[in-house]
Write a protein that holds these residues in place. Structure first.
Motif: not given
Length: 295
Positions: A29-32, A58-61, A165-167
């Motif tokens: 799950t990625c937050v944009v 799980d990831c942030v953009v 720690p978080v992509p």
């Protein structure tokens, strides 16, 4: 015939079970996070709400203000994000006081930060007005993108994007012989990555055309498309404060949940991370996520 029907039914049920398993199994799950100037402070509340709801990040953009807030979260996901933002801005104020005349130091800090994260929304005249209004200063030092980058690097303790720690990923634009191209940043110093996404060479004497804030580009304003390319098949939760729907292809290949935060542009004083304007913007982001259907 009855036996054949039973076999067919068994296959259909099994297939359905497999399909449900594919749809519901744990996935990335990625937050944009969108651009948006002071409205981007709503990202702080939005991320806090996702954590409160138990949504895995799980990831942030993010781009521009989304990169600022996203970088703060991705570098310390277990920390209090609201306090972390406030600590960062306090560090910037302190550094500005050291570099600037005593009179107007706080105003210079707020004004510089406002322009950096405006995504190009603040023109030179508005930025100059913001500087004077924020600090009540008659004169202020030149806006310094370099100082912003240095404070970020000190605050992040030299962290690198690929070691977070978080992509995390962000973007900026750069010129080349044929025009302007989008640059994806997934490696290198975190401070430089975030500062590049907030760079506006039209407004800063010490900025160059080597790196440009991508906020004026409709696709990059809420970088859903770019996030899906980086993290194929991920579930994307897009926090959009721009006032315009995110722009991406319907056959993107990622499950997108867009949360649009309806909030008026707060005054630049909100960048300090304290006061009624900041609280209202924070609450707008938090409330929007708490109400949203994310399943």
């Amino acid at each position: 015939m009855r036996r054949l029907g039973l076999v067919w039914l068994t296959v259909v049920v099994a297939s359905g079970a497999l399909s449900c398993h594919r749809d519901t199994r744990a996935s990335r799950t990625c937050v944009v996070l969108s651009v948006g100037g002071t409205k981007g402070l709503a990202h702080v509340g939005a991320l806090d709400a996702l954590v409160a709801r138990g949504v895995p990040i799980d990831c942030v953009v993010g781009n521009s203000m989304g990169a600022v807030v996203g970088g703060l979260y991705a570098s310390a996901p277990g920390a209090n994000l609201r306090q972390r933002y406030h600590s960062f801005f306090t560090a910037y104020e302190d550094e500005t006081r050291k570099a600037a005349a005593k009179r107007g130091a706080v105003g210079a800090a707020v004004g510089l930060f406002a322009v950096l994260v405006s995504g190009g929304a603040l023109g030179p005249a508005v930025a100059a007005g913001a500087l004077g209004a924020a600090g009540g200063a008659a004169t202020v030092p030149p806006l310094s993108h370099e100082r912003f980058t240095q404070v970020l690097d000190s605050f992040y303790a030299g962290a690198r994007v690929e070691e977070l720690p978080v992509p995390f990923a962000t973007f900026h634009q750069e010129p080349f012989a044929g025009g302007i191209r989008l640059v994806t940043v997934t490696r290198g110093p975190l401070a430089e990555a975030v500062a590049a996404s907030a760079a506006n060479p039209l407004l800063f004497k010490d900025a160059t055309l080597e790196r440009i804030d991508p906020g004026a580009d409709r696709v990059s304003a809420t970088p859903v498309h770019d996030a899906c390319q980086l993290f194929p098949g991920a579930r994307l939760i897009a926090i959009n404060v721009t006032g315009e729907p995110a722009f991406y292809r319907p056959d993107l290949g990622c499950d997108v949940r867009e949360v649009r935060v309806d909030v008026a542009m707060p005054p630049v004083e909100a960048f300090t991370g304290r006061g009624p304007a900041f609280e209202a913007t924070y609450d707008a982001g938090r409330d929007a996520v708490m109400r949203a259907r994310l399943d």
